[in-house]
Structures are given as C-alpha cells and as structure tokens.
Design an enzyme around this catalytic site. Sequence first.
Site, PDB file in Angstrom:
ATOM      1  N   GLU A  93     -12.759  -0.607  -0.554  1.00 18.06           N
ATOM      2  CA  GLU A  93     -12.797   0.750  -0.002  1.00 18.06           C
ATOM      3  C   GLU A  93     -14.012   1.470  -0.539  1.00 18.06           C
ATOM      4  O   GLU A  93     -14.275   1.467  -1.733  1.00 18.06           O
ATOM      5  CB  GLU A  93     -11.568   1.593  -0.394  1.00 18.06           C
ATOM      6  CG  GLU A  93     -10.346   1.400   0.428  1.00 18.06           C
ATOM      7  CD  GLU A  93      -9.240   2.401   0.074  1.00 18.06           C
ATOM      8  OE1 GLU A  93      -9.567   3.542  -0.325  1.00 18.06           O
ATOM      9  OE2 GLU A  93      -8.069   2.036   0.200  1.00 18.06           O
ATOM     10  N   GLU A 150      -3.765  11.139   5.499  1.00 17.39           N
ATOM     11  CA  GLU A 150      -4.343  10.970   4.156  1.00 17.39           C
ATOM     12  C   GLU A 150      -3.373  11.468   3.084  1.00 17.39           C
ATOM     13  O   GLU A 150      -3.654  12.376   2.305  1.00 17.39           O
ATOM     14  CB  GLU A 150      -5.696  11.678   4.063  1.00 17.39           C
ATOM     15  CG  GLU A 150      -6.838  10.906   4.712  1.00 17.39           C
ATOM     16  CD  GLU A 150      -7.173   9.609   3.979  1.00 17.39           C
ATOM     17  OE1 GLU A 150      -6.802   9.481   2.789  1.00 17.39           O
ATOM     18  OE2 GLU A 150      -7.791   8.725   4.598  1.00 17.39           O
ATOM     19  N   TRP A 151      -2.179  10.877   3.084  1.00 20.73           N
ATOM     20  CA  TRP A 151      -1.182  11.103   2.046  1.00 20.73           C
ATOM     21  C   TRP A 151      -0.923  12.589   1.847  1.00 20.73           C
ATOM     22  O   TRP A 151      -0.606  13.294   2.799  1.00 20.73           O
ATOM     23  CB  TRP A 151      -1.598  10.370   0.763  1.00 20.73           C
ATOM     24  CG  TRP A 151      -1.877   8.920   1.000  1.00 20.73           C
ATOM     25  CD1 TRP A 151      -3.093   8.297   0.946  1.00 20.73           C
ATOM     26  CD2 TRP A 151      -0.946   7.904   1.404  1.00 20.73           C
ATOM     27  NE1 TRP A 151      -2.966   6.967   1.265  1.00 20.73           N
ATOM     28  CE2 TRP A 151      -1.669   6.694   1.551  1.00 20.73           C
ATOM     29  CE3 TRP A 151       0.433   7.890   1.649  1.00 20.73           C
ATOM     30  CZ2 TRP A 151      -1.059   5.493   1.924  1.00 20.73           C
ATOM     31  CZ3 TRP A 151       1.033   6.688   2.022  1.00 20.73           C
ATOM     32  CH2 TRP A 151       0.293   5.513   2.150  1.00 20.73           C
ATOM     33  N   TYR A 174     -15.042   5.798  -5.092  1.00 20.05           N
ATOM     34  CA  TYR A 174     -15.605   6.959  -4.387  1.00 20.05           C
ATOM     35  C   TYR A 174     -16.528   7.761  -5.302  1.00 20.05           C
ATOM     36  O   TYR A 174     -17.630   8.114  -4.912  1.00 20.05           O
ATOM     37  CB  TYR A 174     -14.479   7.847  -3.842  1.00 20.05           C
ATOM     38  CG  TYR A 174     -13.679   7.144  -2.767  1.00 20.05           C
ATOM     39  CD1 TYR A 174     -14.049   7.232  -1.435  1.00 20.05           C
ATOM     40  CD2 TYR A 174     -12.575   6.361  -3.086  1.00 20.05           C
ATOM     41  CE1 TYR A 174     -13.340   6.566  -0.440  1.00 20.05           C
ATOM     42  CE2 TYR A 174     -11.858   5.691  -2.112  1.00 20.05           C
ATOM     43  CZ  TYR A 174     -12.243   5.796  -0.788  1.00 20.05           C
ATOM     44  OH  TYR A 174     -11.551   5.129   0.185  1.00 20.05           O
ATOM     45  N   ASN A 204      -2.511  -2.485  -3.554  1.00 19.77           N
ATOM     46  CA  ASN A 204      -3.634  -1.568  -3.445  1.00 19.77           C
ATOM     47  C   ASN A 204      -3.480  -0.419  -4.440  1.00 19.77           C
ATOM     48  O   ASN A 204      -2.451   0.265  -4.452  1.00 19.77           O
ATOM     49  CB  ASN A 204      -3.720  -0.978  -2.031  1.00 19.77           C
ATOM     50  CG  ASN A 204      -4.823   0.060  -1.918  1.00 19.77           C
ATOM     51  OD1 ASN A 204      -6.002  -0.287  -1.825  1.00 19.77           O
ATOM     52  ND2 ASN A 204      -4.460   1.336  -1.949  1.00 19.77           N
ATOM     53  N   GLU A 205      -4.498  -0.211  -5.259  1.00 21.50           N
ATOM     54  CA  GLU A 205      -4.603   0.943  -6.144  1.00 21.50           C
ATOM     55  C   GLU A 205      -3.345   1.179  -6.989  1.00 21.50           C
ATOM     56  O   GLU A 205      -2.645   2.186  -6.863  1.00 21.50           O
ATOM     57  CB  GLU A 205      -4.954   2.198  -5.343  1.00 21.50           C
ATOM     58  CG  GLU A 205      -6.335   2.129  -4.728  1.00 21.50           C
ATOM     59  CD  GLU A 205      -6.792   3.445  -4.121  1.00 21.50           C
ATOM     60  OE1 GLU A 205      -7.986   3.551  -3.810  1.00 21.50           O
ATOM     61  OE2 GLU A 205      -5.967   4.376  -3.959  1.00 21.50           O
ATOM     62  N   HIS A 229       0.857  -1.182   0.000  1.00 23.96           N
ATOM     63  CA  HIS A 229       0.000   0.000   0.000  1.00 23.96           C
ATOM     64  C   HIS A 229       0.895   1.234   0.000  1.00 23.96           C
ATOM     65  O   HIS A 229       0.889   2.025   0.936  1.00 23.96           O
ATOM     66  CB  HIS A 229      -0.953  -0.020   1.202  1.00 23.96           C
ATOM     67  CG  HIS A 229      -2.129   0.893   1.052  1.00 23.96           C
ATOM     68  ND1 HIS A 229      -3.426   0.478   1.289  1.00 23.96           N
ATOM     69  CD2 HIS A 229      -2.220   2.199   0.696  1.00 23.96           C
ATOM     70  CE1 HIS A 229      -4.259   1.502   1.104  1.00 23.96           C
ATOM     71  NE2 HIS A 229      -3.542   2.559   0.745  1.00 23.96           N
TER      72      HIS A 229
END
Length: 443
Positions: A350, A404-405, A293, A167-168, A123
């Site tokens: 997610e 959050e990054w 999202y 992930n992603e 991740h």
Amino acid sequence: MTDPTSSYPPGFVWGVSTSAYQIEGAAAEDGRGASIWDVRCRTQGGVVNGDTGDVACDHYHRMPEDVALMKGLGVDAYRFSVSWPRVLPRGKGAVNEAGLDFYDRLIDRLLEAGIEPWLCLYHWDLPQALQDMGGWSARDCAGWYADYAALCARRYGDRVKRWITFNEFSVFTLFGYAIPWAAPGIVDRAQHLRAIHHVNLAHGAGVDVLRDLVPGASIGAIHNRQVVIPETDTPENRAAASLLDEHWNLVFCDPQILGHYPPQTAAAIEPYVQAGDMARIARPVDWFGLNHYGPIFAKADPARSWGYGWGDAPPDSPTHGVGWAIFPDAFRDELLTIQRRYRLPIVVTENGCGGSDTVSPDGAVHDPHRINYLTIYNAAMRDAMAQGADVQGYFVWSLLDNFEWGSGYGQRFGIVHVDFQTLARTPKDSARWYAELIRSAKA
C-alpha cells in the site's frame, strides 16, 4: 535526467489493492454474517456521518466492471481480501457456499484478464460472532483463524499462489484495543497485549496451514511501518515515541521474523506467552509486505491507556489532500531499515494519497496532488532500491474510492472515482498516470 522507469527490475510486480469491507457492500446478502465493522458503523460516533459499508462500492455486484478497470490499467496483480463473515457467517462451523462462490468468480475473472490474485485472509472484518466469544483477546481465536485459513486454502489454492496472512496487524490491535478509533473499540491494556500475542499465533498457524495445503505458495504478511518521531524533543515525548514505536513497528515484525518481542513489550506480554509459542509464531515467510504513507509524530498523553498519543507534524511540513504530511525520504529510509533488519524481499502493498476529488465539468477527475505524491514516493522507492533494498513490487492504495473506516466516505484514496450515489466509476488522471508508468516500466 535519469529515466524514472530505468531501475525497476525484470519481473517487478505492479498492482492495486482493496479490502472486502471497504468495497464489497452486499453486507446482508447471500448469507453473509455480521462483522465487527458492521457493529462499529452502528455505534454512536463510531464512523463519521454514521456511514456504513452496507453498499460501499457495490463491488459484490460490479466485480466484472472493476476487473475490467484493472485490465485497462495494465496491472500485473490485484491484492484483495476475503470477508471472513461472508464465507463463515458465524466465524466457524457452517460454511456459506454463496460467499465462497463469489471469490471463485473473482479469482477466475482475474486470471482470465491476466491479473494475478494476491489473497489477503484478514483485513480487519472479524465475524461479530467470534467477537462475542472474546475475539482476538481469546487465545482460541488463533485456532478459529487457522480453520478459516484452511477453508480458503483448500478452496482457492489451486489458482491462488500469493497469500497474505494479515493486513496491518498494529492498526487493528492498537486502535481496536487501546485507542478506540476502530472496531471493536475496546480500551484495555491487558486485552491489547493478549490480542497482539494471539494475532501473532494466528499468523504462525496460518503460515503453516498455507504451506501444508497450497503447493508452491508464496506467503507474506503486511505490516504498516512508519518512523515514530517525538512531536517535540522532550523526555516525555521521547519515551512516548519509543513505546509507540514498539507497538506500531515491532511487536509483530520482530516475533514473526526474528523470534522475539521488543524489550519494553516483552516484559508486559510475558504473562500471556506459553511454552513453545515463539516457535509457533516465527514461521518462515517469503516476503515482507509494507504499507507506508508517512511518519508518525508522537507525544506524551497521560489520558491514553499507554501514555502516548498522536502529535502533529511540524507546521511547515508539506501535506496532501487529507492533511497527512509528505515525507518521501522517510519511505526510502523505511525500505532500507526493513532490508537490513529482516533480510527479506519487500513488496510495497500500500502506498497512496487521499483527497476530496470531484468530477469536473469536463467529466474528468483531476487529481494532480495524487500524481505528485505517487511520483515522488516512487522516486524515493527507486532510491532505496539503488541503495540495496530488494523491492519486488508496488501496489497503489487504492483502486477505488471506498469506505475509509472511521472516516467513512469523506476521504478518497482511489485512482478511480466512485460516485457513492450512482456508483458510477470514473478513472482519475492518476489512473492514466499509473497506467503509463506501468507501460513505460515494461517497455
């Protein structure tokens, strides 16, 4: 009125998700090495307010409390990631036993609580030592990843049966190598293409390692997929949306599951593809992980390396707390598109809603915007299931407010509030809502 829990099948998995760098903290403790995000956080302008993951939610020390919160919610499963530099500080070579021990404790605590561990191997926190050797733009990185996957499989495969390779994929490659919104913050089309291909090779190698070393493993990968819509209907914006759609939605799913790259990207990436590579990438997986999202609105942007950029949603679009547009129909349609195109069971790994939640004078955290979002997105998911989407689980992002990054601590996605000064945890109204949804669905 239809019962909102009536269409969840027996065995449907309810969970929550987190990731290592976003919650663990203890960034320089017990032998952990530096990751590319540790460096990004110390790069001028890399993260809002100069925030770092040095402490984050201090999950490394507060893990038992966090598992107790999950047990209180009644979730079936917890999706977490292993920090590669915590277990292999240099990315390869010498193993850090203290780091491996932490995940032993976490896995055992989860199992004691009746919660199934879903382990994600990557991740976004590549060891900086590997980045110094070329990172994902170096073909060798696929082999380094396979060795890391084997270490985790041998250590945890006796207790962990649900495995996630990455992930992603598109987020950390696109924003790491083409649009500099994430670590390592490089803008180079050739490196972006190499990173795409080498990460795909790493995924395939990881699947093979897990099949060999973990009897009965259930293996998936997590893709973030959102429909890409031209900001306005012009030829330039349509072309931008078409290429962004490939880079965002197709360059990992298609080769991994269908065995080929999408057309525009295939020609560009061909110089980096060696004989036998596509067979190494397209290894059978058991399920498709979806993070979703809302839609992406694309526009032509000649200043960007690929000529596309992020546009704005229509001004009358409903939005949630961090300004993201709410389009539940796009979620329903994406689930159906995935079912038709890839023909795999789907797990929503997610889905959630950001905000600027605060503790009220009554000591509670009221987040009606999140409850509204989760309610309408769950309804959209049930609509997709009624139309044939084989959705087998749903994980909220996220258990905790976290790092959050690039947004640092300014966006809160948790269903549990974290005071980043005291690190106190306070379940939000949405946590109680989610616990009741789970309870009702199982009744």
